[in-house]
Design a protein around this motif. Structure first.
Motif, PDB file in Angstrom:
ATOM      1  N   ILE A 144      10.404  -8.398  -7.421  1.00  0.00           N
ATOM      2  CA  ILE A 144       9.043  -7.872  -6.927  1.00  0.00           C
ATOM      3  C   ILE A 144       8.037  -8.040  -7.669  1.00  0.00           C
ATOM      4  N   ALA A 145       7.157  -8.784  -7.370  1.00  0.00           N
ATOM      5  CA  ALA A 145       5.952  -9.262  -8.064  1.00  0.00           C
ATOM      6  C   ALA A 145       5.181  -8.077  -8.747  1.00  0.00           C
ATOM      7  N   ASP A 146       4.993  -6.903  -8.059  1.00  0.00           N
ATOM      8  CA  ASP A 146       4.183  -5.752  -8.593  1.00  0.00           C
ATOM      9  C   ASP A 146       4.830  -5.435 -10.080  1.00  0.00           C
ATOM     10  N   LEU A 147       6.171  -5.396 -10.060  1.00  0.00           N
ATOM     11  CA  LEU A 147       7.012  -4.974 -11.001  1.00  0.00           C
ATOM     12  C   LEU A 147       6.812  -5.841 -12.071  1.00  0.00           C
ATOM     13  N   ASP A 148       6.994  -7.176 -11.679  1.00  0.00           N
ATOM     14  CA  ASP A 148       6.943  -8.241 -12.827  1.00  0.00           C
ATOM     15  C   ASP A 148       5.427  -7.922 -13.591  1.00  0.00           C
ATOM     16  N   GLU A 149       4.443  -7.904 -12.834  1.00  0.00           N
ATOM     17  CA  GLU A 149       3.101  -7.646 -13.299  1.00  0.00           C
ATOM     18  C   GLU A 149       3.082  -6.488 -14.292  1.00  0.00           C
ATOM     19  N   VAL A 150       3.674  -5.445 -14.088  1.00  0.00           N
ATOM     20  CA  VAL A 150       3.555  -4.372 -14.657  1.00  0.00           C
ATOM     21  C   VAL A 150       4.399  -4.591 -16.152  1.00  0.00           C
ATOM     22  N   ILE A 151       5.573  -5.298 -15.947  1.00  0.00           N
ATOM     23  CA  ILE A 151       6.491  -5.452 -17.195  1.00  0.00           C
ATOM     24  C   ILE A 151       5.514  -6.493 -18.297  1.00  0.00           C
ATOM     25  N   GLY A 152       4.746  -7.480 -17.424  1.00  0.00           N
ATOM     26  CA  GLY A 152       4.057  -8.506 -18.248  1.00  0.00           C
ATOM     27  C   GLY A 152       2.824  -7.886 -18.978  1.00  0.00           C
ATOM     28  N   GLN A 153       2.213  -6.917 -18.502  1.00  0.00           N
ATOM     29  CA  GLN A 153       1.178  -6.358 -18.733  1.00  0.00           C
ATOM     30  C   GLN A 153       1.222  -5.345 -20.205  1.00  0.00           C
ATOM     31  N   VAL A 154       2.496  -4.918 -20.312  1.00  0.00           N
ATOM     32  CA  VAL A 154       2.771  -3.863 -21.333  1.00  0.00           C
ATOM     33  C   VAL A 154       3.597  -4.720 -22.379  1.00  0.00           C
ATOM     34  N   ARG A 155       3.056  -4.453 -23.605  1.00  0.00           N
ATOM     35  CA  ARG A 155       4.069  -4.988 -24.738  1.00  0.00           C
ATOM     36  C   ARG A 155       5.272  -4.145 -25.243  1.00  0.00           C
ATOM     37  N   GLY A 156       6.353  -4.880 -25.031  1.00  0.00           N
ATOM     38  CA  GLY A 156       7.368  -3.997 -25.200  1.00  0.00           C
ATOM     39  C   GLY A 156       8.404  -3.574 -24.106  1.00  0.00           C
ATOM     40  N   ALA A 157       7.832  -3.727 -23.124  1.00  0.00           N
ATOM     41  CA  ALA A 157       8.201  -3.602 -21.610  1.00  0.00           C
ATOM     42  C   ALA A 157       9.278  -4.399 -21.312  1.00  0.00           C
ATOM     43  N   ARG A 158      10.332  -3.984 -20.824  1.00  0.00           N
ATOM     44  CA  ARG A 158      11.785  -4.838 -20.450  1.00  0.00           C
ATOM     45  C   ARG A 158      12.026  -5.158 -19.171  1.00  0.00           C
ATOM     46  N   HIS A 159      12.374  -4.326 -18.358  1.00  0.00           N
ATOM     47  CA  HIS A 159      12.716  -4.212 -17.197  1.00  0.00           C
ATOM     48  C   HIS A 159      12.292  -3.049 -16.393  1.00  0.00           C
ATOM     49  N   ALA A 160      12.263  -3.409 -14.817  1.00  0.00           N
ATOM     50  CA  ALA A 160      12.130  -2.409 -13.820  1.00  0.00           C
ATOM     51  C   ALA A 160      13.165  -2.468 -12.649  1.00  0.00           C
ATOM     52  N   VAL A 220       1.986   1.772  -9.894  1.00  0.00           N
ATOM     53  CA  VAL A 220       2.440   0.604  -9.051  1.00  0.00           C
ATOM     54  C   VAL A 220       3.459   1.187  -7.835  1.00  0.00           C
ATOM     55  N   VAL A 221       3.707   2.694  -7.981  1.00  0.00           N
ATOM     56  CA  VAL A 221       4.634   3.196  -7.094  1.00  0.00           C
ATOM     57  C   VAL A 221       3.778   2.876  -5.719  1.00  0.00           C
ATOM     58  N   PRO A 222       2.553   3.236  -5.318  1.00  0.00           N
ATOM     59  CA  PRO A 222       2.205   3.100  -3.983  1.00  0.00           C
ATOM     60  C   PRO A 222       2.058   2.108  -3.548  1.00  0.00           C
ATOM     61  N   LEU A 223       2.298   0.813  -4.126  1.00  0.00           N
ATOM     62  CA  LEU A 223       2.426  -0.551  -3.647  1.00  0.00           C
ATOM     63  C   LEU A 223       3.740  -0.819  -3.431  1.00  0.00           C
ATOM     64  N   LEU A 224       4.721  -0.248  -3.420  1.00  0.00           N
ATOM     65  CA  LEU A 224       6.071  -0.765  -3.261  1.00  0.00           C
ATOM     66  C   LEU A 224       6.671  -0.050  -1.830  1.00  0.00           C
ATOM     67  N   GLY A 225       5.903   0.395  -1.133  1.00  0.00           N
ATOM     68  CA  GLY A 225       6.208   0.929   0.110  1.00  0.00           C
ATOM     69  C   GLY A 225       7.196   0.023   0.954  1.00  0.00           C
ATOM     70  N   ALA A 226       6.446  -1.304   1.076  1.00  0.00           N
ATOM     71  CA  ALA A 226       7.172  -2.122   1.776  1.00  0.00           C
ATOM     72  C   ALA A 226       8.485  -2.599   1.541  1.00  0.00           C
ATOM     73  N   ASP A 227       8.645  -2.483   0.282  1.00  0.00           N
ATOM     74  CA  ASP A 227      10.024  -2.705  -0.320  1.00  0.00           C
ATOM     75  C   ASP A 227      10.966  -1.791  -0.317  1.00  0.00           C
ATOM     76  N   LEU A 228      10.535  -0.543   0.268  1.00  0.00           N
ATOM     77  CA  LEU A 228      11.443   0.562   0.443  1.00  0.00           C
ATOM     78  C   LEU A 228      12.064   0.684   2.024  1.00  0.00           C
TER      79      LEU A 228
END
Length: 281
Positions: free
Chosen positions: A155-171, A264-272
């Protein structure tokens, strides 16, 4: 004979404004004491739920990342109407406390840990619960092993969050059925399946404890936070019964991370959308 330590738990509700209840329990879910005003059936239910919660919390340590000391520190559950805090209270014992939304979190944490120190004379050993190795099966990929194959549902939106925050690992995004709907790139299917099962249980235990946090007709579960010595795990509501699990190392900017997760949660509707229903009108 097991000693009832209820009288010692009154320190929390007597000295922390907005604290509501406290329960001391054993690892197998048996109550060792509770504050006044709780029905025994509620004490038994909370003790059983908190025992399951601490067991599943420790079993997710590998999701939070690698570390020589993967000690579980605490689990915190947030509702719209209150908080629940769970910490170790010695070998095979745990302390749970409930409070109103506006409780001073530093104060209740201080009182809980001070009480644990006092309980040391009545329990067998200092509160230190190791999570190392918990929840891992032989051959199961660990979060730090960098498996070559992913879930196939990045999920690209989750990849973006992990890439933006130092120390973030997975979602990892889970549907209302507890099945993974997608994850950040590079997360193995085995890890996604294992964490999905644990998070589904943690979500169920979290919701089951709502009455412990306080009675409210419109109570909503918001998130469950698990702190380890080496990292953090966050489980937050994604709407429609779905939830989002994410992990970060311990020195990550937690405020920034949780803010971005909620954004990012509101952007994930289509993936649900349940599999097989995407083409329905």
């Amino acid at each position: 004979m097991t000693t009832d330590l209820s009288w010692m738990l009154e320190d929390i509700v007597a000295n922390v404004p907005r604290a509501r209840h406290a329960v001391l329990l054993s690892a197998d879910g048996l109550p060792r004491g509770s504050t006044e005003g709780m029905a025994q059936k509620d004490v038994r239910m909370i003790s059983a739920a908190m025992a399951g919660m601490q067991s599943l919390s420790r079993a997710t340590s590998h999701f939070a990342g690698p570390g020589e000391d993967r000690q579980w520190n605490q689990t915190i559950i947030e509702f719209s109407h209150g908080w629940i805090f769970l910490i170790g209270a010695g070998q095979g014992a745990y302390l749970a406390a409930a409070a109103a939304p506006d409780v001073d979190m530093q104060q209740i944490s201080f009182r809980m840990h001070r009480l644990v120190a006092r309980l040391g004379n009545n329990l067998t050993s200092p509160p230190r619960v190791h999570a190392e190795g918990a929840g891992e099966r032989p051959g199961q990929p660990r979060a730090d092993q960098g498996p070559g194959r992913g879930t196939g549902i990045a999920i690209a939106d989750l990849d973006e969050v992990i890439g933006q925050v130092r120390g973030a690992r997975h979602a990892l995004l889970l549907g209302a059925d507890g099945l993974p709907r997608g994850a950040t790139s590079g997360m193995s299917q085995d890890l996604a399946d294992t964490i999905s099962a644990a998070m589904t249980g943690i979500h169920a235990y979290s919701r089951a404890t709502a009455q412990f946090a306080g009675v409210h007709p419109d109570a909503l579960w918001r998130q469950t936070v698990i702190e380890f010595q080496h990292g953090w795990i966050f489980l937050i509501s994604a709407g429609h019964g779905a939830f989002l699990a994410a992990a970060a190392q311990h020195d990550a900017d937690i405020e920034e991370f949780t803010t971005r997760l909620h954004q990012v949660v509101p952007l994930l509707g289509a993936d649900l959308v349940p599999r097989g229903e995407a083409s329905r009108t």
